[in-house]
Design a protein around this motif. Structure first.
Motif, mmCIF file in Angstrom:
data_model
loop_
_atom_site.group_PDB
_atom_site.id
_atom_site.type_symbol
_atom_site.label_atom_id
_atom_site.label_comp_id
_atom_site.label_asym_id
_atom_site.label_seq_id
_atom_site.Cartn_x
_atom_site.Cartn_y
_atom_site.Cartn_z
ATOM 1 N N ASP A 197 0.836 -1.078 -0.063
ATOM 2 C CA ASP A 197 -0.059 0.020 0.040
ATOM 3 C C ASP A 197 0.829 1.192 0.072
ATOM 4 O OD1 ASP A 197 1.111 -0.452 2.506
ATOM 5 O OD2 ASP A 197 -0.809 -0.115 3.677
ATOM 6 N N GLY A 198 2.060 1.200 -0.092
ATOM 7 C CA GLY A 198 3.203 2.150 -0.139
ATOM 8 C C GLY A 198 3.116 2.721 1.193
ATOM 9 N N ALA A 199 2.791 2.401 2.316
ATOM 10 C CA ALA A 199 2.954 3.068 3.659
ATOM 11 C C ALA A 199 4.328 2.797 4.080
ATOM 12 C CB ALA A 199 2.093 2.112 4.615
ATOM 13 N N ARG A 200 4.648 3.693 5.057
ATOM 14 C CA ARG A 200 5.973 3.773 5.708
ATOM 15 C C ARG A 200 6.203 2.661 6.796
ATOM 16 N NH1 ARG A 200 3.902 8.218 2.850
ATOM 17 N NH2 ARG A 200 5.961 9.853 2.581
ATOM 18 N N HIS A 201 7.319 2.216 7.056
ATOM 19 C CA HIS A 201 7.537 1.472 7.826
ATOM 20 C C HIS A 201 7.799 1.927 9.228
ATOM 21 C CE1 HIS A 201 7.943 -1.877 4.954
ATOM 22 N NE2 HIS A 201 8.656 -1.202 4.227
ATOM 23 N N PHE A 202 7.279 1.538 10.585
ATOM 24 C CA PHE A 202 7.528 1.958 11.600
ATOM 25 C C PHE A 202 7.459 0.794 12.848
ATOM 26 C CE2 PHE A 202 5.779 3.949 15.484
ATOM 27 C CZ PHE A 202 6.554 4.928 15.793
ATOM 28 N N HIS A 203 8.165 0.740 13.427
ATOM 29 C CA HIS A 203 8.516 -0.473 14.687
ATOM 30 C C HIS A 203 9.290 -0.214 15.456
ATOM 31 C CE1 HIS A 203 11.484 -2.149 12.167
ATOM 32 N NE2 HIS A 203 10.631 -2.044 11.320
ATOM 33 N N HIS A 204 9.522 -0.947 16.596
ATOM 34 C CA HIS A 204 10.530 -0.860 17.784
ATOM 35 C C HIS A 204 11.794 -1.402 17.436
ATOM 36 C CE1 HIS A 204 8.801 -4.907 18.010
ATOM 37 N NE2 HIS A 204 9.514 -5.295 19.086
ATOM 38 N N ARG A 205 12.000 -2.307 16.257
ATOM 39 C CA ARG A 205 13.078 -2.852 16.001
ATOM 40 C C ARG A 205 14.322 -2.101 15.411
ATOM 41 N NH1 ARG A 205 12.846 -8.370 16.853
ATOM 42 N NH2 ARG A 205 14.316 -8.915 14.978
ATOM 43 N N THR A 206 15.494 -2.221 15.470
ATOM 44 C CA THR A 206 16.667 -1.773 14.605
ATOM 45 C C THR A 206 16.751 -2.498 13.390
ATOM 46 O OG1 THR A 206 17.614 -0.981 16.686
ATOM 47 C CG2 THR A 206 18.975 -1.100 14.633
ATOM 48 N N VAL A 207 16.970 -1.961 12.453
ATOM 49 C CA VAL A 207 17.204 -2.457 11.078
ATOM 50 C C VAL A 207 18.465 -2.210 10.381
ATOM 51 C CG1 VAL A 207 16.005 -2.836 8.764
ATOM 52 C CG2 VAL A 207 14.509 -2.471 10.551
ATOM 53 N N PHE A 208 18.953 -3.168 9.978
ATOM 54 C CA PHE A 208 20.457 -3.283 9.336
ATOM 55 C C PHE A 208 20.286 -3.683 7.854
ATOM 56 C CE2 PHE A 208 25.032 -3.966 11.147
ATOM 57 C CZ PHE A 208 25.547 -2.754 10.307
ATOM 58 N N ILE A 209 20.548 -3.036 7.075
ATOM 59 C CA ILE A 209 20.268 -2.990 5.694
ATOM 60 C C ILE A 209 21.285 -3.326 4.779
ATOM 61 C CG2 ILE A 209 18.807 -2.360 3.519
ATOM 62 C CD1 ILE A 209 17.001 -0.942 5.448
ATOM 63 N N PHE A 210 21.698 -4.402 3.936
ATOM 64 C CA PHE A 210 22.793 -4.495 2.917
ATOM 65 C C PHE A 210 22.366 -4.805 1.621
ATOM 66 C CE2 PHE A 210 24.143 -5.603 7.356
ATOM 67 C CZ PHE A 210 25.402 -5.087 7.638
ATOM 68 N N PRO A 211 22.622 -3.748 0.729
ATOM 69 C CA PRO A 211 22.132 -3.972 -0.690
ATOM 70 C C PRO A 211 23.569 -4.847 -1.237
ATOM 71 C CG PRO A 211 22.346 -1.524 -0.149
ATOM 72 C CD PRO A 211 23.051 -2.164 1.033
ATOM 73 N N LEU A 212 23.312 -5.914 -1.810
ATOM 74 C CA LEU A 212 24.358 -6.830 -2.184
ATOM 75 C C LEU A 212 24.341 -6.780 -3.624
ATOM 76 C CD1 LEU A 212 23.914 -10.076 0.193
ATOM 77 C CD2 LEU A 212 25.059 -8.053 0.775
ATOM 78 N N GLN A 213 23.230 -6.433 -4.160
ATOM 79 C CA GLN A 213 23.274 -6.262 -5.788
ATOM 80 C C GLN A 213 22.003 -5.395 -6.125
ATOM 81 O OE1 GLN A 213 23.399 -8.990 -9.668
ATOM 82 N NE2 GLN A 213 22.279 -10.059 -8.101
ATOM 83 N N GLY A 214 22.140 -4.260 -6.988
ATOM 84 C CA GLY A 214 21.249 -3.461 -7.181
ATOM 85 C C GLY A 214 21.205 -2.425 -6.284
ATOM 86 N N SER A 215 20.574 -1.194 -6.849
ATOM 87 C CA SER A 215 20.762 0.060 -6.017
ATOM 88 C C SER A 215 19.251 0.627 -5.885
ATOM 89 C CB SER A 215 21.529 1.160 -6.795
ATOM 90 O OG SER A 215 21.091 1.362 -7.990
#
Length: 255
Positions: A61-79
């Motif tokens: 639905d295009g909504a923003r993510h929002f929660h109590h957890r820390t998120v660590f993101i790694f793009p391995l392929q693609g930008s």
């Protein structure tokens, strides 16, 4: 006499080498439940999963993510781009993003072609390093990430999931960000469309956690009508203001 030719070995890209490991991760059945441990002061409830394709990175639905957890993101392929509290950052292989608890975030602007991104979520911040997007240039950092990935996969069937070992490895990885260069936002200081309203609503709720704030009162404090506030908030988050308030209060109470 036949000349002797020396075979040149192409160096292995440490980021690309992570792709087959990430693709081997199982899809979580619960995105808020991971590996736990009994230690204190370390990241807990650790979950690792893989996203392949731009569609998998975005809410339907295009909504923003929002929660109590820390998120660590790694793009391995693609930008692509990540928008955190209204500030957009470019993400590409060789970079990583660290999203703190209760930060609004969503993804956009993905490149064409293959998309392979690794996601690590956990409870607790795990580090005091300032910044959102980083560019670690140390080969040791990516080697530590590979070890963490292998540890998570190897202990998937273990009774306790190797929680304490995972927490220690993740802590070392997070500490490695202190030596990494930070990436500046593309639109520093400018809130994205609707993002400024979401942030103001969030601040009002956090400042008055002792009670539910009526929508009419919230709208008056923000200078907009209650009906307009309801519509804009639901469009931006995919949930009602009442649901959002209850979620924030429950998450804060659980900390």
């Amino acid at each position: 006499m036949t000349p002797i030719t020396k075979k040149v070995t192409k160096p292995i890209d440490p980021v690309a080498a992570l792709i087959p490991l990430a693709r081997g991760l199982e899809r979580p059945t619960d995105y808020y439940r991971g590996r736990r441990h009994d230690g204190r002061g370390l990241p807990d409830n650790i979950l690792m999963f893989h996203r392949r394709g731009a569609r998998a990175m975005c809410s339907e639905d295009g909504a923003r993510h929002f929660h109590h957890r820390t998120v660590f993101i790694f793009p391995l392929q693609g930008s692509g781009r990540i928008v955190v509290n209204g500030r957009a950052f470019g993400l590409e292989p060789g970079r990583c993003a660290l999203i703190r608890p209760y930060q609004f975030h969503h993804f956009t602007g993905f490149s064409s072609g293959e998309i392979d991104w690794l996601i690590i979520t956990f409870e607790g911040t795990g580090t005091h390093v300032e910044g959102t997007v980083f560019k670690p240039e140390s080969a040791g950092f990516w080697a530590d990430l590979a070890c963490l990935l292998e540890e998570f996969r190897a202990r998937a069937e273990a009774a306790n999931g190797g929680g304490i070992r995972l927490a220690c490895r993740l802590t070392l990885l997070l500490e490695g960000l202190s030596a990494a260069a930070t990436v500046r936002a593309e639109n520093r200081g400018k809130a994205g469309e609707g993002e400024d309203l979401l942030l103001k609503v969030h601040d009002l709720i956090i400042a008055d956690m002792g009670r539910m704030i009526p929508i009419e009162r919230m709208g008056k404090r923000l200078g907009i009508s209650a009906s307009h506030l309801r519509a804009r908030f639901r469009k931006g988050t995919g949930k009602s203001l009442g649901e959002f308030q209850r979620e924030v209060r429950l998450q804060k109470a659980a900390e």
